[in-house]
Design an enzyme around this catalytic site. Structure first.
Site, PDB file in Angstrom:
ATOM      1  N   ARG A   1      -4.827 108.174 122.226  1.00 42.98           N
ATOM      2  CA  ARG A   1      -5.307 108.657 123.491  1.00 42.98           C
ATOM      3  C   ARG A   1      -6.873 108.819 123.578  1.00 42.98           C
ATOM      4  O   ARG A   1      -7.278 109.341 124.245  1.00 42.98           O
ATOM      5  CB  ARG A   1      -4.779 110.342 123.642  1.00 42.98           C
ATOM      6  CG  ARG A   1      -3.412 110.341 123.690  1.00 42.98           C
ATOM      7  CD  ARG A   1      -2.784 111.952 123.693  1.00 42.98           C
ATOM      8  NE  ARG A   1      -1.453 112.239 123.464  1.00 42.98           N
ATOM      9  CZ  ARG A   1      -0.554 111.835 124.565  1.00 42.98           C
ATOM     10  NH1 ARG A   1      -1.075 111.770 125.759  1.00 42.98           N
ATOM     11  NH2 ARG A   1       0.883 111.992 124.311  1.00 42.98           N
TER      12      ARG A   1
ATOM     13  N   ASP B   1      -3.574 108.948 133.043  1.00 37.99           N
ATOM     14  CA  ASP B   1      -4.859 108.911 132.836  1.00 37.99           C
ATOM     15  C   ASP B   1      -5.218 107.697 132.242  1.00 37.99           C
ATOM     16  O   ASP B   1      -6.211 107.199 132.328  1.00 37.99           O
ATOM     17  CB  ASP B   1      -4.914 110.208 131.594  1.00 37.99           C
ATOM     18  CG  ASP B   1      -4.858 111.413 132.287  1.00 37.99           C
ATOM     19  OD1 ASP B   1      -5.444 111.656 133.223  1.00 37.99           O
ATOM     20  OD2 ASP B   1      -4.505 112.398 131.544  1.00 37.99           O
TER      21      ASP B   1
ATOM     22  N   LYS C   1       3.677 103.981 132.524  1.00 40.13           N
ATOM     23  CA  LYS C   1       4.322 104.170 131.318  1.00 40.13           C
ATOM     24  C   LYS C   1       4.476 105.947 131.426  1.00 40.13           C
ATOM     25  O   LYS C   1       3.145 106.509 131.617  1.00 40.13           O
ATOM     26  CB  LYS C   1       4.067 103.646 130.179  1.00 40.13           C
ATOM     27  CG  LYS C   1       4.630 104.418 128.872  1.00 40.13           C
ATOM     28  CD  LYS C   1       3.775 105.061 127.874  1.00 40.13           C
ATOM     29  CE  LYS C   1       2.623 106.049 128.670  1.00 40.13           C
ATOM     30  NZ  LYS C   1       2.014 106.999 127.628  1.00 40.13           N
ATOM     31  N   THR C   2       5.492 106.416 131.566  1.00 40.54           N
ATOM     32  CA  THR C   2       5.485 108.157 131.020  1.00 40.54           C
ATOM     33  C   THR C   2       6.861 108.696 131.214  1.00 40.54           C
ATOM     34  O   THR C   2       7.648 108.215 132.294  1.00 40.54           O
ATOM     35  CB  THR C   2       4.345 108.960 131.960  1.00 40.54           C
ATOM     36  OG1 THR C   2       4.832 110.076 131.673  1.00 40.54           O
ATOM     37  CG2 THR C   2       4.732 108.670 133.504  1.00 40.54           C
ATOM     38  N   ILE C   3       7.443 109.114 130.250  1.00 40.74           N
ATOM     39  CA  ILE C   3       8.700 109.643 130.136  1.00 40.74           C
ATOM     40  C   ILE C   3       8.629 110.957 131.297  1.00 40.74           C
ATOM     41  O   ILE C   3       9.732 111.400 131.619  1.00 40.74           O
ATOM     42  CB  ILE C   3       9.172 110.306 128.877  1.00 40.74           C
ATOM     43  CG1 ILE C   3       8.305 111.299 128.253  1.00 40.74           C
ATOM     44  CG2 ILE C   3       9.003 108.954 127.775  1.00 40.74           C
ATOM     45  CD1 ILE C   3       8.939 111.962 127.184  1.00 40.74           C
ATOM     46  N   ASP C   4       7.513 111.614 131.515  1.00 36.05           N
ATOM     47  CA  ASP C   4       7.734 112.601 132.390  1.00 36.05           C
ATOM     48  C   ASP C   4       7.890 112.317 133.880  1.00 36.05           C
ATOM     49  O   ASP C   4       8.301 113.316 134.618  1.00 36.05           O
ATOM     50  CB  ASP C   4       6.196 113.210 132.608  1.00 36.05           C
ATOM     51  CG  ASP C   4       5.844 114.181 131.093  1.00 36.05           C
ATOM     52  OD1 ASP C   4       6.767 114.052 130.268  1.00 36.05           O
ATOM     53  OD2 ASP C   4       4.906 114.338 131.089  1.00 36.05           O
TER      54      ASP C   4
ATOM     55  N   TYR D   1      26.803 132.456 123.463  1.00 35.80           N
ATOM     56  CA  TYR D   1      25.250 132.265 123.038  1.00 35.80           C
ATOM     57  C   TYR D   1      24.946 131.832 124.523  1.00 35.80           C
ATOM     58  O   TYR D   1      25.582 131.108 125.244  1.00 35.80           O
ATOM     59  CB  TYR D   1      25.154 131.077 122.228  1.00 35.80           C
ATOM     60  CG  TYR D   1      25.184 131.644 120.828  1.00 35.80           C
ATOM     61  CD1 TYR D   1      24.688 132.670 119.991  1.00 35.80           C
ATOM     62  CD2 TYR D   1      26.166 130.772 119.918  1.00 35.80           C
ATOM     63  CE1 TYR D   1      24.867 133.069 118.684  1.00 35.80           C
ATOM     64  CE2 TYR D   1      26.375 131.165 118.624  1.00 35.80           C
ATOM     65  CZ  TYR D   1      25.553 132.170 118.074  1.00 35.80           C
ATOM     66  OH  TYR D   1      26.196 132.491 116.821  1.00 35.80           O
TER      67      TYR D   1
ATOM     68  N   GLY E   1       7.648 117.408 130.085  1.00 37.79           N
ATOM     69  CA  GLY E   1       7.227 117.437 131.500  1.00 37.79           C
ATOM     70  C   GLY E   1       6.135 118.347 131.608  1.00 37.79           C
ATOM     71  O   GLY E   1       6.111 119.380 132.094  1.00 37.79           O
TER      72      GLY E   1
ATOM     73  N   GLU F   1       8.462 122.305 130.117  1.00 40.45           N
ATOM     74  CA  GLU F   1       7.387 122.668 129.158  1.00 40.45           C
ATOM     75  C   GLU F   1       6.134 123.085 129.992  1.00 40.45           C
ATOM     76  O   GLU F   1       5.360 123.913 129.670  1.00 40.45           O
ATOM     77  CB  GLU F   1       7.039 121.633 128.048  1.00 40.45           C
ATOM     78  CG  GLU F   1       6.429 120.417 128.857  1.00 40.45           C
ATOM     79  CD  GLU F   1       5.792 119.500 127.473  1.00 40.45           C
ATOM     80  OE1 GLU F   1       6.060 119.837 126.566  1.00 40.45           O
ATOM     81  OE2 GLU F   1       5.649 118.330 127.988  1.00 40.45           O
TER      82      GLU F   1
ATOM     83  N   TYR G   1      10.479 115.018 121.365  1.00 39.47           N
ATOM     84  CA  TYR G   1      10.290 113.846 120.741  1.00 39.47           C
ATOM     85  C   TYR G   1      11.468 113.210 120.225  1.00 39.47           C
ATOM     86  O   TYR G   1      11.395 111.857 119.907  1.00 39.47           O
ATOM     87  CB  TYR G   1       9.439 114.404 119.127  1.00 39.47           C
ATOM     88  CG  TYR G   1       8.009 114.585 119.243  1.00 39.47           C
ATOM     89  CD1 TYR G   1       6.945 113.727 119.603  1.00 39.47           C
ATOM     90  CD2 TYR G   1       7.721 116.027 119.590  1.00 39.47           C
ATOM     91  CE1 TYR G   1       5.657 114.101 119.813  1.00 39.47           C
ATOM     92  CE2 TYR G   1       6.430 116.427 119.940  1.00 39.47           C
ATOM     93  CZ  TYR G   1       5.239 115.685 119.927  1.00 39.47           C
ATOM     94  OH  TYR G   1       3.911 116.075 120.259  1.00 39.47           O
TER      95      TYR G   1
ATOM     96  N   GLY H   1      13.288 112.170 122.400  1.00 35.21           N
ATOM     97  CA  GLY H   1      13.523 110.918 123.233  1.00 35.21           C
ATOM     98  C   GLY H   1      12.680 110.062 123.449  1.00 35.21           C
ATOM     99  O   GLY H   1      12.828 109.000 123.805  1.00 35.21           O
ATOM    100  N   ARG H   2      11.655 110.157 123.121  1.00 31.31           N
ATOM    101  CA  ARG H   2      10.387 109.329 123.462  1.00 31.31           C
ATOM    102  C   ARG H   2      10.283 107.872 122.678  1.00 31.31           C
ATOM    103  O   ARG H   2       9.777 107.105 123.216  1.00 31.31           O
ATOM    104  CB  ARG H   2       8.913 110.064 122.711  1.00 31.31           C
ATOM    105  CG  ARG H   2       8.730 111.316 123.264  1.00 31.31           C
ATOM    106  CD  ARG H   2       7.058 111.768 123.485  1.00 31.31           C
ATOM    107  NE  ARG H   2       6.345 111.507 122.213  1.00 31.31           N
ATOM    108  CZ  ARG H   2       5.406 111.407 121.824  1.00 31.31           C
ATOM    109  NH1 ARG H   2       4.365 111.849 122.815  1.00 31.31           N
ATOM    110  NH2 ARG H   2       4.849 111.522 120.682  1.00 31.31           N
TER     111      ARG H   2
END
Length: 562
Positions: free
Chosen positions: A143, A174, A200-203, A241, A249, A309, A422, A424-425
């Site tokens: 990063r 970014d 690119k971004t999973i979010d 439960y 996200g 999140e 993590y 899924g990434r």
């Protein structure tokens, strides 16, 4: 009996691509009008106002001049996302088809590797070992920011040493902002290096009028959808439960919304709706308690709740607190190591406004510590480390006990919390992401080959068959707006939030009450790589709804749960 591993078999999958990309395309200026945010121009005087580009029909052999080999560098920036290796494979194949002597160099461990001149040549043997695979381990990522003159000068020194014609940066908003800054610097000083970005971004928050989806989102949603479905089946089987599932996200709830559409949980909290209606944590907990009580009265002391999140940054009082903390932490970074951990909360509270200080100290200590942790290199709160799901469960237990004492609740509440991030990434990409990423890579190469810089590679019409997808080049500055970062106004690529008036959210809003009241769970199962195209190659529900492909896409309800 022979045994074939799926990861080995996937190396031989051939991604589907647009017809336009089957051979060298013509890059033309688009006739579409692109609205411009003039305030950005002061930050990008050299590259501001570039036109939209479209990749059109192929050149005829008579039109082609003898090509010269190109040297191109590539780096991965930011968090991992499924399909990154296929972007690189697409870049490589396009370069080699253009001229067999072209070379691709990968910078190891992201922008940091570029600045340190840590590089490897990506040959066919390297590329072939990673086709259609998950992860970023071919070259790694980090990063590190590229935003200062000395960063740009170092990057150009490395690029010149390798005789690079172009640099392709694969990353999120970014990272692509950094790509825009480097492209601007090159243009301003007359350096010929071409800089191209890939979304690119999973979010899912790098999308706009020109970018329909960021890569990795499709795969991650399907991975999380399988896990949520498995938990809901267990939930319905044991019937004892409540499961609270936090999903990645940071700045937007796209993943939570897509997973809700896939699995139909009892409750899904969408951060953007919370902000729009000015809901507090107390409001959220109160309405969750309403659902728990209602289901308990129907004999269902179980359920599922999805939580993004980034929720902490959308609750108004929490958002104000985080903004103040960001400023305090930035201004006092050189002093914080002198403050004992036992005193840090009071120290920080003493520098906050009275309202924020009171709220800060009222939080559970562990939550307050989590909010006070070091920011990431882009100045963002590390929301994945903030256990918002635990806080909600703690508050919900207290609320239910209050109602029990008043005789308003007689059920049993047992909660389990989960965080899917993590998992899924680095998943093996879905067929959609494998093809989409490969097409993005080829598009990026062709933009560089055509001599363009300061663009993001894009592929549009994604709900159609891949052969009909439309590759394009979008000016990086076109996606920018002004935003305060670390106390200063900066031009950055604008994050896309969930549109609570958009078709995907309206569909969710129409159906969520029936999901809350009963059992409507869906169990998507694992990603399918082989079989009917309708199962293996399908896009996200979000993308289909945005393109009005759902039969129920009519006038959706206006009920609210939060």
């Amino acid at each position: 009996m022979s045994y074939i591993r799926l990861d080995n078999l996937r190396k031989h999958y051939t991604p589907q691509i647009p017809k336009v990309l089957e051979s060298l395309p013509r890059v033309e200026v688009s006739t579409n009008y692109a609205p411009i945010e003039e305030s950005v121009s002061a930050f990008f005087p050299a590259t501001f106002g570039l036109p939209l580009l479209e990749l059109k029909e192929n050149f005829s052999s008579e039109e082609l001049s003898a090509p010269s080999p190109l040297n191109v560098g590539v780096l991965l920036s930011g968090g991992q996302a499924p399909g990154g290796h296929n972007v690189i494979a697409g870049i490589f194949d396009a370069l080699k088809s253009y001229h067999p002597a072209s070379s691709l160099f990968g910078f190891l461990m992201g922008p940091g590797g570029l600045l340190k001149n840590q590089v490897r040549e990506l040959t066919a043997d390297v590329i072939n070992a990673y086709r259609n695979s998950g992860g970023f381990d071919m070259i790694g990522s980090d990063r590190t920011k590229l935003e200062k003159k000395e960063d740009f000068d170092t990057a150009l020194k490395v690029a010149h040493g390798l005789k690079l014609h172009a640099l392709i940066i694969i990353g999120g908003d970014d990272s692509n902002t950094n790509a825009a800054l480097l492209a601007e610097y090159c243009k301003a000083i007359g350096d010929p290096l071409r800089v191209i970005g890939c979304p690119k971004t999973i979010d899912g928050d790098l999308k706009n009028a020109w970018i329909e989806a960021s890569f990795g989102f499709d795969t991650c949603a399907k991975v999380y959808g399988e896990l949520i479905g498995n938990i809901q089946r267990d939930c319905y089987s044991s019937r004892k439960y409540w499961h609270f599932i936090k999903l990645m996200g940071r700045s937007a709830s796209h993943l939570t919304l897509e997973c809700a559409l896939m699995t139909q949980p009892n409750v899904a909290i969408i951060s953007e709706e919370i902000a729009a209606h000015n809901r507090s944590l107390g409001d959220i907990v109160s309405q969750l308690a309403d659902v728990v009580v209602m289901r308990s009265e129907r004999g269902m002391d179980f359920g599922s709740v999805l939580i993004p999140e980034g929720l902490v940054e959308f609750v108004p009082k929490m958002r104000l607190l985080i903004a103040e903390l960001n400023k305090v932490l930035a201004e006092n970074a050189h002093k914080l190591h002198l403050v004992k951990r036992t005193q840090i909360l009071n120290y920080l509270a003493g520098k906050l406004s009275e309202e924020s200080a009171s709220f800060f100290l009222s939080l559970p200590k562990e939550m307050a510590y989590q909010l006070s942790m070091e920011r990431d290199p882009h100045g963002n709160v590390q929301v994945s480390r903030i256990e918002i799901e635990e806080l909600i469960v703690t508050m919900l237990k207290k609320e239910l006990e209050k109602r029990r004492k008043k005789g308003e609740y007689k059920g049993n509440f047992s909660a389990l919390t989960h965080f899917f991030g993590y998992e899924g990434r680095c998943s093996m990409p879905s067929n959609f992401d494998a093809s989409y990423c490969y097409s993005l890579g080829r598009t990026a190469s062709y933009l560089a080959i055509a001599g363009h810089s300061g663009y993001m590679a894009a592929v549009r019409n994604l709900v159609n068959h891949p052969s009909e997808w439309q590759p394009a080049g979008i000016p990086l500055t076109l996606m920018m707006h002004l935003e305060e970062r670390k106390g200063a106004l900066k031009a950055v690529i604008k994050k896309s939030l969930v549109d609570i008036e958009g078709a995907p959210f309206r569909y969710f809003r129409k159906h969520r009450h029936e999901w809350a009241e009963g059992i409507s769970y869906h169990y998507p199962g694992p990603i399918q790589y082989f079989g009917p195209s309708a199962v293996c190659d399908n896009t996200t529900i979000t993308l289909r709804l945005e393109n009005h492909l759902d039969p129920e896409d009519e006038e959706y309800g206006s009920e609210t749960l939060f």
